[in-house]
Design a protein around this motif. Structure first.
Motif, PDB file in Angstrom:
ATOM      1  N   LEU A 170       0.828  -1.200   0.000  1.00 56.86           N
ATOM      2  CA  LEU A 170       0.000   0.000   0.000  1.00 56.86           C
ATOM      3  C   LEU A 170       0.867   1.257   0.000  1.00 56.86           C
ATOM      4  O   LEU A 170       0.606   2.213  -0.746  1.00 56.86           O
ATOM      5  CB  LEU A 170      -0.928  -0.011   1.220  1.00 56.86           C
ATOM      6  CG  LEU A 170      -1.775   1.239   1.447  1.00 56.86           C
ATOM      7  CD1 LEU A 170      -2.688   1.497   0.263  1.00 56.86           C
ATOM      8  CD2 LEU A 170      -2.585   1.114   2.739  1.00 56.86           C
ATOM      9  N   ARG A 171       1.912   1.240   0.821  1.00 57.61           N
ATOM     10  CA  ARG A 171       2.826   2.392   0.846  1.00 57.61           C
ATOM     11  C   ARG A 171       3.450   2.624  -0.529  1.00 57.61           C
ATOM     12  O   ARG A 171       3.492   3.754  -1.033  1.00 57.61           O
ATOM     13  CB  ARG A 171       3.920   2.138   1.881  1.00 57.61           C
ATOM     14  CG  ARG A 171       5.008   3.207   1.939  1.00 57.61           C
ATOM     15  CD  ARG A 171       6.197   2.687   2.728  1.00 57.61           C
ATOM     16  NE  ARG A 171       6.831   1.565   2.008  1.00 57.61           N
ATOM     17  CZ  ARG A 171       7.700   0.743   2.571  1.00 57.61           C
ATOM     18  NH1 ARG A 171       8.033   0.874   3.845  1.00 57.61           N
ATOM     19  NH2 ARG A 171       8.233  -0.235   1.864  1.00 57.61           N
ATOM     20  N   THR A 172       3.922   1.542  -1.145  1.00 55.00           N
ATOM     21  CA  THR A 172       4.555   1.676  -2.459  1.00 55.00           C
ATOM     22  C   THR A 172       3.560   2.208  -3.492  1.00 55.00           C
ATOM     23  O   THR A 172       3.896   3.083  -4.308  1.00 55.00           O
ATOM     24  CB  THR A 172       5.098   0.314  -2.909  1.00 55.00           C
ATOM     25  OG1 THR A 172       6.022  -0.166  -1.931  1.00 55.00           O
ATOM     26  CG2 THR A 172       5.791   0.430  -4.258  1.00 55.00           C
ATOM     27  N   ASN A 173       2.329   1.671  -3.484  1.00 53.13           N
ATOM     28  CA  ASN A 173       1.332   2.112  -4.455  1.00 53.13           C
ATOM     29  C   ASN A 173       0.966   3.574  -4.263  1.00 53.13           C
ATOM     30  O   ASN A 173       0.706   4.288  -5.238  1.00 53.13           O
ATOM     31  CB  ASN A 173       0.083   1.240  -4.342  1.00 53.13           C
ATOM     32  CG  ASN A 173       0.329  -0.177  -4.822  1.00 53.13           C
ATOM     33  OD1 ASN A 173       1.206  -0.416  -5.636  1.00 53.13           O
ATOM     34  ND2 ASN A 173      -0.435  -1.127  -4.286  1.00 53.13           N
ATOM     35  N   ILE A 174       0.953   4.023  -3.014  1.00 46.97           N
ATOM     36  CA  ILE A 174       0.667   5.444  -2.764  1.00 46.97           C
ATOM     37  C   ILE A 174       1.794   6.307  -3.308  1.00 46.97           C
ATOM     38  O   ILE A 174       1.568   7.357  -3.939  1.00 46.97           O
ATOM     39  CB  ILE A 174       0.454   5.681  -1.264  1.00 46.97           C
ATOM     40  CG1 ILE A 174      -0.855   5.026  -0.807  1.00 46.97           C
ATOM     41  CG2 ILE A 174       0.425   7.178  -0.954  1.00 46.97           C
ATOM     42  CD1 ILE A 174      -1.085   5.101   0.688  1.00 46.97           C
ATOM     43  N   LEU A 175       3.048   5.873  -3.103  1.00 47.36           N
ATOM     44  CA  LEU A 175       4.197   6.666  -3.562  1.00 47.36           C
ATOM     45  C   LEU A 175       4.209   6.805  -5.075  1.00 47.36           C
ATOM     46  O   LEU A 175       4.592   7.856  -5.615  1.00 47.36           O
ATOM     47  CB  LEU A 175       5.502   6.025  -3.079  1.00 47.36           C
ATOM     48  CG  LEU A 175       5.749   6.058  -1.564  1.00 47.36           C
ATOM     49  CD1 LEU A 175       7.023   5.293  -1.218  1.00 47.36           C
ATOM     50  CD2 LEU A 175       5.857   7.498  -1.083  1.00 47.36           C
ATOM     51  N   PHE A 176       3.754   5.741  -5.776  1.00 43.65           N
ATOM     52  CA  PHE A 176       3.815   5.777  -7.235  1.00 43.65           C
ATOM     53  C   PHE A 176       2.479   6.103  -7.894  1.00 43.65           C
ATOM     54  O   PHE A 176       2.387   6.101  -9.115  1.00 43.65           O
ATOM     55  CB  PHE A 176       4.306   4.426  -7.765  1.00 43.65           C
ATOM     56  CG  PHE A 176       5.762   4.176  -7.508  1.00 43.65           C
ATOM     57  CD1 PHE A 176       6.734   4.707  -8.350  1.00 43.65           C
ATOM     58  CD2 PHE A 176       6.168   3.435  -6.416  1.00 43.65           C
ATOM     59  CE1 PHE A 176       8.076   4.480  -8.105  1.00 43.65           C
ATOM     60  CE2 PHE A 176       7.508   3.208  -6.165  1.00 43.65           C
ATOM     61  CZ  PHE A 176       8.480   3.730  -7.008  1.00 43.65           C
ATOM     62  N   SER A 177       1.451   6.381  -7.094  1.00 50.01           N
ATOM     63  CA  SER A 177       0.145   6.689  -7.679  1.00 50.01           C
ATOM     64  C   SER A 177       0.108   8.079  -8.292  1.00 50.01           C
ATOM     65  O   SER A 177      -0.637   8.316  -9.241  1.00 50.01           O
ATOM     66  CB  SER A 177      -0.958   6.553  -6.620  1.00 50.01           C
ATOM     67  OG  SER A 177      -0.725   7.478  -5.572  1.00 50.01           O
ATOM     68  N   GLN A 178       0.882   8.981  -7.753  1.00 46.15           N
ATOM     69  CA  GLN A 178       0.903  10.356  -8.258  1.00 46.15           C
ATOM     70  C   GLN A 178       2.366  10.758  -8.467  1.00 46.15           C
ATOM     71  O   GLN A 178       2.976  11.416  -7.621  1.00 46.15           O
ATOM     72  CB  GLN A 178       0.207  11.306  -7.269  1.00 46.15           C
ATOM     73  CG  GLN A 178      -1.229  10.939  -6.951  1.00 46.15           C
ATOM     74  CD  GLN A 178      -2.151  11.139  -8.125  1.00 46.15           C
ATOM     75  OE1 GLN A 178      -1.887  11.962  -8.994  1.00 46.15           O
ATOM     76  NE2 GLN A 178      -3.243  10.374  -8.160  1.00 46.15           N
ATOM     77  N   VAL A 179       2.946  10.341  -9.572  1.00 43.00           N
ATOM     78  CA  VAL A 179       4.366  10.614  -9.811  1.00 43.00           C
ATOM     79  C   VAL A 179       4.584  12.090 -10.097  1.00 43.00           C
ATOM     80  O   VAL A 179       5.523  12.719  -9.583  1.00 43.00           O
ATOM     81  CB  VAL A 179       4.881   9.750 -10.980  1.00 43.00           C
ATOM     82  CG1 VAL A 179       6.346  10.050 -11.261  1.00 43.00           C
ATOM     83  CG2 VAL A 179       4.686   8.273 -10.664  1.00 43.00           C
ATOM     84  N   ASP A 180       3.718  12.667 -10.906  1.00 40.96           N
ATOM     85  CA  ASP A 180       3.891  14.078 -11.279  1.00 40.96           C
ATOM     86  C   ASP A 180       3.527  15.023 -10.143  1.00 40.96           C
ATOM     87  O   ASP A 180       4.097  16.118 -10.024  1.00 40.96           O
ATOM     88  CB  ASP A 180       3.032  14.397 -12.504  1.00 40.96           C
ATOM     89  CG  ASP A 180       3.473  13.588 -13.719  1.00 40.96           C
ATOM     90  OD1 ASP A 180       4.669  13.234 -13.784  1.00 40.96           O
ATOM     91  OD2 ASP A 180       2.613  13.296 -14.576  1.00 40.96           O
ATOM     92  N   GLU A 181       2.562  14.644  -9.323  1.00 37.70           N
ATOM     93  CA  GLU A 181       2.133  15.475  -8.196  1.00 37.70           C
ATOM     94  C   GLU A 181       2.246  14.642  -6.926  1.00 37.70           C
ATOM     95  O   GLU A 181       1.296  13.973  -6.529  1.00 37.70           O
ATOM     96  CB  GLU A 181       0.691  15.942  -8.405  1.00 37.70           C
ATOM     97  CG  GLU A 181       0.500  16.798  -9.650  1.00 37.70           C
ATOM     98  CD  GLU A 181      -0.960  17.204  -9.825  1.00 37.70           C
ATOM     99  OE1 GLU A 181      -1.758  16.906  -8.913  1.00 37.70           O
ATOM    100  OE2 GLU A 181      -1.290  17.812 -10.849  1.00 37.70           O
ATOM    101  N   PRO A 182       3.405  14.643  -6.273  1.00 42.36           N
ATOM    102  CA  PRO A 182       3.608  13.819  -5.072  1.00 42.36           C
ATOM    103  C   PRO A 182       2.582  14.139  -4.000  1.00 42.36           C
ATOM    104  O   PRO A 182       2.160  15.288  -3.817  1.00 42.36           O
ATOM    105  CB  PRO A 182       5.026  14.175  -4.626  1.00 42.36           C
ATOM    106  CG  PRO A 182       5.688  14.711  -5.860  1.00 42.36           C
ATOM    107  CD  PRO A 182       4.630  15.420  -6.631  1.00 42.36           C
ATOM    108  N   LEU A 183       2.180  13.087  -3.277  1.00 45.80           N
ATOM    109  CA  LEU A 183       1.204  13.237  -2.199  1.00 45.80           C
ATOM    110  C   LEU A 183       1.933  13.453  -0.885  1.00 45.80           C
ATOM    111  O   LEU A 183       2.853  12.710  -0.550  1.00 45.80           O
ATOM    112  CB  LEU A 183       0.325  11.976  -2.107  1.00 45.80           C
ATOM    113  CG  LEU A 183      -0.512  11.642  -3.359  1.00 45.80           C
ATOM    114  CD1 LEU A 183      -1.175  10.284  -3.181  1.00 45.80           C
ATOM    115  CD2 LEU A 183      -1.565  12.706  -3.597  1.00 45.80           C
ATOM    116  N   HIS A 184       1.483  14.444  -0.149  1.00 45.59           N
ATOM    117  CA  HIS A 184       2.047  14.696   1.179  1.00 45.59           C
ATOM    118  C   HIS A 184       0.976  14.624   2.260  1.00 45.59           C
ATOM    119  O   HIS A 184       1.242  14.142   3.364  1.00 45.59           O
ATOM    120  CB  HIS A 184       2.744  16.072   1.214  1.00 45.59           C
ATOM    121  CG  HIS A 184       3.936  16.161   0.306  1.00 45.59           C
ATOM    122  ND1 HIS A 184       5.109  15.495   0.548  1.00 45.59           N
ATOM    123  CD2 HIS A 184       4.116  16.837  -0.867  1.00 45.59           C
ATOM    124  CE1 HIS A 184       5.988  15.751  -0.424  1.00 45.59           C
ATOM    125  NE2 HIS A 184       5.404  16.570  -1.305  1.00 45.59           N
TER     126      HIS A 184
END
Length: 754
Positions: free
Chosen positions: A540-554
């Motif tokens: 889940l952590r990995t999928n969140i990190l790569f779900s928005q490559v252009d707009e990183p999620l914080h």
């Protein structure tokens, strides 16, 4: 499963298979019940046995032999076909008349008390009920392209089935013999009666002649008178023979009439009243031809004479035409095509007999004319000679008639003895070994197929009305295009793990150990990092990190459609794996109504978010460090009366901005979406929303409504987490555990070697 978005993806074979596996207990239950009910019915129902006998109906020589005695056309000459004959016999076998004979014969049997169809001695079955039951339990069917008829009888015992089948065959044969002998017996009886009468008349004539000769002293007639008397006696004998033939034909007509059904008893009168012009003309022609034949006889022509042969040929042709034309005229008024209800055979034969009666009447009238002429000549004799001539004539005529009657009587007697009927038994019914009903194997197979089919139908019916998310396929159907980021398996799948969790309870301050929602809080990512659930959180952590490559999620809000779906457990474990990966993470307990995650992570016991939003405390004063390196928590603080307004305030937006500057990931534990609007207000201010659904808890309509609410406030839902998935029952948990733990053991071995 109900869905408004099912058109997003067409169901595949795997979806149908999943439905069957999901409802396997229902299918198995329905299957067992259906097979059980079928088995009970099969093994408790009354056994039915069937016995069969076969009879053959003769086609040739079936007219009964009367034709050779009186010259009446046979059935074959009258146009009766083999198919019609066989159909007639089948209907006779099915008739009430045969059924009544069968019942009477069954009741007369010595073993009648063993026949269940008759009832008991104390309560015998009524005849009407017996007739209905007998008809229902018998099958009469002709064998195609043969003259054989199969008789089948069903009963509750093998003996009774064979008895009924054989009794039906015997009753039919008895009726068949009666009908075959009926006409001959009727004619023989008539001939016997006439012979007795003629013998008496002859005796009286001889006595009268003897007395007259003795009294008048007259010995004999002249040669000329003797010849005339002899000729007259011959014609009177011929006239008497014609009269006998006429009366015999009338007797046969009467006999055949009784064989017809009640509504057709006026058939002879109907035939006699046919007055079509062609029929009338043929009748007159036949009468004229008989008159000519009689005159030829008076002139001394024998049957071998050319004129007699010609006139006989014309008479036979006229009779044949008269039968055909009468039948055609009669068919316009009554139906002659029904082979049984109107008895085609009898109709055809009655037509022939009616023509024969008219012929014989014309013949008698012709002889009457000749006899009158000869009597006129004798009247010219003297008194004594005339009386002697009359007496001599009576004696000779009666002698000739008696000889004729005795010959016909002997012939009829021989014919009667030879009439065995037109049918015979080929196979006698034997007691069957096995019942035909119930068919155990067939019933059980059909019960199994029906149970399986009903179970499958029930499974899909239940599935149609099911409104619970059970696996990833439901997310694909209901997620409105939102990706499934992770499936979290149940946290406890064996006693071994339960012991491990209890051993570590003291270290994390957790009071309960079980899987799932807000009442079952376990930091599995910290306590058992090599478990399948921990690996799911890392995925889940990995999928969140790569779900928005252009707009990183914080900043991420973790919520769920409803309560008790495990969002607090998910956010806590997600925060742990993010911190373990070296990401500075803070968890904000933004559930200002029922705070959970602060206590789960072991922090946030002082002031909290509500105190910051109300201006009572500074943000840095409420951030608490946890045991996990890089993981911090902000508690709820004092529970406010207006949570939605506080979460939607400008101050909250400012707090989110400050946290985003200090931490790589800011995770908000939010209240459920549907009951209250807190999650929607907060979701509109963060980078993304993570929606948690729980297997067998979250409703499909709830997920759809939650997504609709988030879309309404323009919140960005980055994905869905499927929580508390039972891997043992859904994806093969044993294989899953073995696969992951094999890699874990390999990692441990590598670490030890290093």
């Amino acid at each position: 499963m109900q869905s408004n978005n099912s058109e997003k993806r067409e169901p595949a074979f795997s979806d149908y298979l999943r439905v069957l596996l999901r409802n396997r207990l229902l299918i198995v239950g329905v299957l067992l019940v259906t097979v059980g009910v079928t088995a009970v019915f099969t093994f408790t129902t009354r056994k039915v046995y069937q016995a069969q006998s076969t009879i053959m109906v003769e086609v040739e020589g079936r007219a009964g032999g009367v034709e050779s005695v009186f010259g009446v056309p046979s059935f074959m000459q009258l146009g009766i076909t083999n198919e019609m004959l066989l159909s007639n016999q089948v209907e006779i076998l099915r008739s009430r008349m045969v059924a009544e004979r069968v019942i009477a014969n069954l009741r007369a049997r010595p073993d009648a008390d063993r026949l269940g169809i008759l009832g008991s001695k104390a309560h015998p079955a009524p005849t009407a009920d017996l007739l209905e039951e007998l008809v229902a339990s018998t099958e009469i069917s002709p064998i195609e392209n043969t003259n054989i008829i199969r008789i089948g009888a069903k009963a509750g015992s093998p003996h009774e089935a064979s008895v009924i089948a054989n009794t039906i065959a015997d009753a039919y044969l008895e009726l068949n013999r009666y009908r075959a002998r009926g006409e001959v017996a009727e004619v023989k009886s008539f001939l016997e009666e006439q012979s007795t009468l003629v013998r008496e008349r002859l005796s009286k004539a001889e006595e009268a002649l003897k007395s007259f000769q003795e009294r008048e002293k007259v010995a004999s007639l002249s040669d000329e008178t003797e010849a005339a008397v002899k000729k007259l006696a011959e014609f009177e004998a011929l006239r008497g023979q014609a009269q006998v033939d006429l009366e015999a034909a009338e007797r046969r007509l009467s006999f055949l009439e009784t064989q017809l059904s009640a509504q057709k008893t006026s058939l002879v009168e109907d035939i006699g009243r046919v007055s079509a012009p062609v029929v009338t003309e043929l009748r007159n022609t036949l009468a004229n031809l008989e008159g000519i034949r009689t005159r030829y006889l008076a002139q001394g022509y024998t049957d071998n004479h050319e004129k007699m042969q010609e006139i006989n040929r014309r008479i036979e042709e006229t009779k044949s035409q008269l039968v055909d034309r009468t039948k055609d005229a009669l068919s316009k008024e009554i139906n002659l095509q029904d082979p049984f209800s109107y008895s085609q055979q009898l109709v055809e034969k009655i037509l022939g007999l009616e023509v024969e009666v008219r012929t014989l009447r014309a013949r008698v009238e012709g002889f009457d004319g000749i006899i009158r002429d000869y009597n006129g000549e004798l009247e010219m004799l003297p008194g004594k000679a005339l009386m002697l001539a009359r007496l001599e004539r009576d004696k000779q005529a009666n002698e000739q008639i008696l000889v004729m009657l005795m010959g016909k009587y002997e012939e009829a007697r021989i014919k009667e003895a030879g009439q065995l009927g037109s049918a015979s038994v080929i196979d006698v019914a034997q007691a069957p070994r096995e019942p035909i009903l119930p068919r155990k194997k067939r019933n059980l197979v059909l019960g199994f197929v029906a149970g399986l089919l009903l179970g499958v139908i029930g499974a899909f019916s239940v599935e149609r009305f099911r409104d619970r998310i059970e696996d990833a396929s439901d997310i694909e159907l209901l997620g409105d295009g939102i990706p499934l980021l992770a499936s979290i398996p149940s946290m406890i799948d064996g006693h071994r793990r339960q012991g491990l969790f209890r051993a570590r309870i003291g270290r994390v301050g957790v009071t309960k150990v079980c899987s799932g929602g807000e009442d079952s809080r376990v930091l599995l990512a910290e306590m058992d990092p090599r478990s399948p659930a921990s690996e799911s959180y890392r995925s889940l952590r990995t999928n969140i990190l790569f779900s928005q490559v252009d707009e990183p999620l914080h900043t991420i809000v973790v919520t769920s459609p409803g309560p008790s779906e495990g969002k607090s457990t998910v956010v806590a474990n997600l925060a742990v794996v993010m911190a373990q990966a070296g990401n500075k993470t803070v968890v904000v307990d933004s559930d200002l109504r029922r705070p959970t995650v602060g206590a789960l992570l072991g922090g946030g016991t002082g002031g909290g978010l509500s105190d910051v939003l109300s201006g009572k405390m500074a943000l840095e004063d409420v951030i608490t460090r946890t045991r996990v390196d890089g993981l911090y928590v902000v508690g709820t603080g004092t529970l406010p009366p207006n949570p939605s307004e506080m979460l939607g305030s400008r101050k909250m937006k400012q707090v989110i901005g400050e946290l985003a500057k200090d931490f790589e990931f800011v995770l908000f534990d939010s209240p459920p979406v549907l009951p209250i609007s807190d999650a929607a207000a907060l979701g509109a201010r963060v980078d993304g929303v993570l929606l948690v659904v729980r297997c067998d808890v979250t409703a499909g309509t709830g997920l759809s409504r939650a997504l609709s609410v988030m879309n309404g406030v323009h919140a960005k839902v980055i994905g869905i987490v499927l929580n508390d998935l039972d891997t043992h029952h859904r994806i093969g948990g044993k294989y899953y555990d073995y696969d992951y733990r094999s890699y874990s053991q390999s990692d441990e071995a590598d670490s030890k070697r290093k």
